[in-house]
Design a protein around this motif. Structure first.
Motif, short mmCIF file in Angstrom:
data_model
loop_
_atom_site.label_atom_id
_atom_site.label_comp_id
_atom_site.label_asym_id
_atom_site.label_seq_id
_atom_site.Cartn_x
_atom_site.Cartn_y
_atom_site.Cartn_z
N ASP A 107 0.83 -1.19 0.00
CA ASP A 107 0.00 0.00 0.00
C ASP A 107 0.87 1.25 0.00
O ASP A 107 0.44 2.32 -0.41
N LEU A 108 2.10 1.09 0.50
CA LEU A 108 3.04 2.20 0.57
C LEU A 108 4.44 1.68 0.32
O LEU A 108 4.85 0.69 0.91
N LEU A 109 5.17 2.35 -0.57
CA LEU A 109 6.56 1.99 -0.85
C LEU A 109 7.46 3.09 -0.33
O LEU A 109 7.33 4.26 -0.71
N VAL A 110 8.39 2.72 0.56
CA VAL A 110 9.35 3.65 1.14
C VAL A 110 10.72 3.32 0.54
O VAL A 110 11.14 2.16 0.53
N TYR A 111 11.42 4.35 0.07
CA TYR A 111 12.74 4.19 -0.54
C TYR A 111 13.75 4.91 0.35
O TYR A 111 13.62 6.10 0.60
N LEU A 112 14.76 4.16 0.83
CA LEU A 112 15.83 4.75 1.62
C LEU A 112 17.11 4.79 0.78
O LEU A 112 17.44 3.82 0.11
N ASP A 113 17.80 5.91 0.85
CA ASP A 113 19.03 6.09 0.07
C ASP A 113 20.15 6.55 0.99
O ASP A 113 19.89 7.09 2.08
N ALA A 114 21.38 6.34 0.57
CA ALA A 114 22.55 6.77 1.33
C ALA A 114 23.71 6.96 0.36
O ALA A 114 23.76 6.30 -0.69
N SER A 115 24.63 7.83 0.72
CA SER A 115 25.81 8.06 -0.11
C SER A 115 26.87 7.02 0.19
O SER A 115 26.82 6.31 1.21
N LEU A 116 27.86 6.93 -0.67
CA LEU A 116 28.96 5.99 -0.48
C LEU A 116 29.69 6.28 0.83
O LEU A 116 30.06 5.36 1.56
N HIS A 117 29.88 7.54 1.15
CA HIS A 117 30.56 7.92 2.40
C HIS A 117 29.80 7.38 3.61
O HIS A 117 30.40 6.82 4.54
N THR A 118 28.49 7.52 3.61
CA THR A 118 27.67 7.03 4.72
C THR A 118 27.68 5.51 4.77
O THR A 118 27.79 4.92 5.85
N ILE A 119 27.57 4.85 3.63
CA ILE A 119 27.59 3.39 3.59
C ILE A 119 28.90 2.85 4.16
O ILE A 119 28.91 1.91 4.95
N ARG A 120 30.00 3.47 3.77
CA ARG A 120 31.30 3.04 4.31
C ARG A 120 31.38 3.28 5.81
O ARG A 120 31.95 2.48 6.55
N GLY A 121 30.80 4.37 6.28
CA GLY A 121 30.79 4.67 7.71
C GLY A 121 29.93 3.72 8.51
O GLY A 121 30.08 3.60 9.72
N ARG A 122 29.04 3.01 7.84
CA ARG A 122 28.16 2.04 8.52
C ARG A 122 28.70 0.62 8.40
O ARG A 122 27.97 -0.34 8.57
N GLY A 123 29.99 0.50 8.08
CA GLY A 123 30.65 -0.80 8.14
C GLY A 123 31.02 -1.45 6.82
O GLY A 123 31.72 -2.44 6.80
#
Length: 176
Positions: A107-123
């Motif tokens: 009923d609802l589609l949520v899209y989450l995005d992140a930059s390469l810098h943030t992705i690297r910072g998350r492990g």
């Protein structure tokens, strides 16, 4: 000389893998609704009776969350469930099937995005821009059809959940 003629090489009998088609669902996991089993205090003989516990949702809408790796999909879904929403993650970023998210009939589609810098910072320290670009390509269909888009760089999980819940509260389902 014919380029397709056998050369006598032992690798002549190997063919390159075929490109996955849009109907190639072998890699997709079937959708299963979340159902908890819990023990009841009643005991017949020596074996406890299992009771089927179906969670009660305050909001009947099915929410599907897609996004790039390490964008916060699992965290968002867990927090939405704690608040009584029906939510699940669709691993669209790992699929060649552009419309995989639609198979859940959300009923609802949520899209989450992140930059390469943030992705690297998350492990994910070994991630390259090429990998992120490929995930964005695979998610392009979902991005075009999402109702909520959240870029998670520099915002806390509390801010992400607040944005999604605000949207849900402002767009209540029609009462039938």
């Amino acid at each position: 000389m014919d380029n397709n003629a056998p050369t006598g090489s032992p690798d002549d009998h190997f063919a390159p893998p075929s490109t996955p088609s849009t109907t190639d669902y072998r890699h997709a996991r079937p959708y299963r609704r979340s159902v908890e089993l819990r023990h009841t205090p009643q005991v017949l003989g020596q074996r406890p009776i299992q009771a089927l516990h179906i969670p009660h949702y305050k909001d009947p809408r099915q929410i599907v969350v897609v996004g790039v790796c390490s964008s916060g999909k699992s965290t968002l879904v867990n927090r939405l469930r704690e608040k009584g929403f029906r939510a699940r993650v669709c691993a669209q970023e790992h699929s060649y099937v552009a419309h995989l998210w639609q198979l859940s009939d959300p009923d609802l589609l949520v899209y989450l995005d992140a930059s390469l810098h943030t992705i690297r910072g998350r492990g994910r320290t070994r991630w390259r821009q090429q990998m992120l670009d490929e995930e964005h390509r695979r998610l392009s269909h979902a991005r075009e059809h999402c109702q909520v888009y959240v870029h998670t760089d520099g915002i806390s999980p509390d801010d992400v959940i607040a944005r999604v819940v605000t949207f849900l509260n402002n767009h209540q389902p029609e009462k039938g």
